[in-house]
Write a protein that holds these residues in place. Structure first.
Motif: not given
Length: 565
Positions: A204, A208, A227, A232
């Motif tokens: 995660d 990101s 995810a 998340s």
């Protein structure tokens, strides 16, 4: 020479390689100083014995003794000289025969091989590459999707930070580029601006970061991110991901959707144009023991029965096929036709005992949350006592213990459970539990998760009725997103695909083409040139310029293509 120059440049410019070479040179300097010292002492002791030799002879004697060659042509005659010879011999064994080869391999040869691997790993994609899919890791999902992208002639590229791993993937025929995932230059090297999709399939936090970089520098490029945690999803969307896949959450919901709970009803598994694809379990419907013809489902509802699951095997639907309690019909029709099917069987009394979920991890919790939303009672078995507070908020009955113990699994209600959902991430354990549950309750429906596709046959033989893996869920979800269609989850190893009607079959009826009989494929619909989809039956004529929409395995598809191209 042209090949060696880049390797020397790498060894010269790479910090770790420079350090290794520096250590090796220091050791070689120590060995050289030791050889010169012993050569000097050789002359001193020889003069003490009344012998005189040249400087070259001193060096010659030192090296032959230290390397244990010991020709014996030059020897000491005193005890002091012999002790000195032993010291030279023993130190030579350690320094030249043990430490020096190790130092050479560790500080030069290994970095040399590493330099070769680094140079083999591609640094950029071919110029002009566009409309490609970019993966941020090569894993089981990537491997499965790449195979299907190749079938559809869609280019792809994998980003791998480790040059050694990238070189190995390149050697295996994978289109790969090595580079750091947090460096914009890496995305320039893979022509990210011209990509069809970037798939952030790492953890995660990394996903990101990938989404932030890609969204900032290439805002028009779609980003699909995995995810691991449901929490998340929002973070990844805020980072710039256009499509977030909480696969473990969806896997749990898919497994729960395959359970036999409540009144008999059709379970949606996909859609094609205006037609919906559903599965309909025969258990508790009164259809068991009848043939498909005798059910009169097409006459009563207008639905087309295209296939039938029987203990993990997808079989073409033939009029004379006899249904059992473990049969699951695959049907195609409109929403109204499916509603009519559900209405036919609402009168049958379902088994309202709690569903048994084995494994209270993320997938198991997602399955339980699904059951709770639809008002189904749940019993769960989990080994870890620390999960009890979390599971108590999801399940009606939480049993902490080992599901392989009869007392534990019976306490959880296996004997009366309509469905057992196996959610552990250990294939061997799930196979064992499938055998165990089938033996203790032959009538229950077993739905299982698997991790590796190679376990599919084994778990079906063990007694599982419906199976899905994390990788297959990811592959089908991403492929549908790439193709702009709706994902179809008929079952593990079975895909929905479209092929033009072969010229040799044009003008024949679907029954006359014998596609199901010869190739094992199940024709779901016929797509016309204007894009509309037609529900089919045996008498449907295969017209020119139309396309067959079919369900089948990769092997069945290859067999069909080998025949018709």
């Amino acid at each position: 020479m042209k090949f060696l120059t880049p390797q020397f440049d790498y060894l010269r410019t790479h910090r770790e390689s420079r350090r290794n070479i520096s250590v090796l040179l220091r050791y070689v300097g120590i060995v050289s100083a030791t050889v010169l010292l012993y050569s000097g002492l050789f002359h001193v002791l020889m003069l003490h014995e009344g012998q005189e030799h040249s400087l070259l002879t001193g060096l010659y004697w030192t090296l032959t003794v230290m390397s244990t060659l010991g020709f014996g042509d030059i020897t000491f005659h005193t005890d002091l000289g012999r002790v000195f010879s032993l010291v030279v011999l023993l130190s030579g064994i350690v320094m030249l025969l043990i430490v020096l080869p190790f130092a050479f391999i560790r500080f030069f040869y290994a970095p040399w091989l590493e330099a070769q691997l680094h140079l083999r790993a591609p640094r950029h994609v071919p110029s002009g590459l566009k409309s490609h899919v970019i993966f941020c890791r090569y894993d089981e999902v990537a491997a499965g999707l790449i195979e299907r992208l190749r079938d559809s002639a869609i280019p792809y590229c994998v980003i791998e930070p480790d040059p050694s791993v990238a070189a190995a993937l390149h050697g295996d025929g994978v289109s790969v580029v090595t580079g750091d995932l947090d460096n914009r230059e890496t995305y320039d090297a893979v022509a990210c601006g011209a990509a069809r999709l970037v798939i952030a399939n790492r953890n995660d936090a990394e996903n990101s970061n990938i989404a932030l970089i890609v969204h900032e520098h290439y805002p028009a490029v779609p980003i699909a991110a995995f995810a691991e945690e449901v929490d998340s999803v929002d973070v990844l969307e805020l980072s710039g991901a256009t499509h977030v896949l909480p696969l473990k959450q969806r896997l749990g919901e898919y497994l729960a959707g395959r359970a036999s709970v409540g009144p008999a009803h059709a379970q949606p598994v996909g859609r094609f144009k205006n037609l919906r694809i559903v599965e309909f379990p025969v258990e508790n419907t009164g259809l068991s023991g009848r043939t498909i013809r005798d059910t009169r489902l097409r006459e009563l509802t207008g639905l087309n029965i295209v296939a039938c699951w029987e203990r993990g095997h997808l079989l073409p639907a033939r009029a004379g096929t006899v249904l059992t309690d473990h049969s699951v019909l695959v049907a195609v029709g409109t929403s109204d036709q499916i509603a009519e099917l559900d209405a036919l069987f609402v009168i049958y009394n379902p088994n309202e005992n709690p569903v048994l979920v084995i494994g209270g991890g993320k997938v198991g919790q997602a399955a339980m949350a699904f059951f709770r939303r639809v008002g189904v009672a749940i019993s769960v078995i989990e080994r870890d006592p620390e999960l009890r507070p979390t599971l108590a908020g999801l399940a009606d009955n939480v049993v902490i213990g080992d599901a392989s113990h009869r007392s534990v699994i019976m306490k959880a209600g296996l004997e009366t459970a309509p469905t057992v959902v196996l959610t552990t991430n250990d294939d061997a354990w799930n196979i064992f539990l499938a055998v165990y549950c089938r033996r203790l309750n032959p009538s229950t429906r077993i739905v299982s998760r698997i991790t590796h596709e190679r376990s599919l046959e084994a778990i079906h033989r063990a007694g599982a009725d419906s199976v899905l893996s994390y990788a297959t869920l990811g592959v089908k979800s991403l492929l549908a997103y790439v193709q702009g269609s709706e994902a179809t989850f008929v079952g593990e190893g079975v895909d929905l695909f479209i092929v033009p009607v072969p010229a040799s079959l044009t003008g024949l009826t679907l029954g006359g083409a014998r596609i199901g009989e010869i190739y094992g494929l199940n024709v779901v619909a016929l797509q016309h040139p204007d894009g509309s989809a037609e529900n089919v039956m045996a008498s449907t004529e295969l017209a020119e310029n139309t396309e067959l929409v079919m369900l089948g395995t990769a092997e069945q598809r290859k067999k069909f293509r080998a025949e018709f191209g």
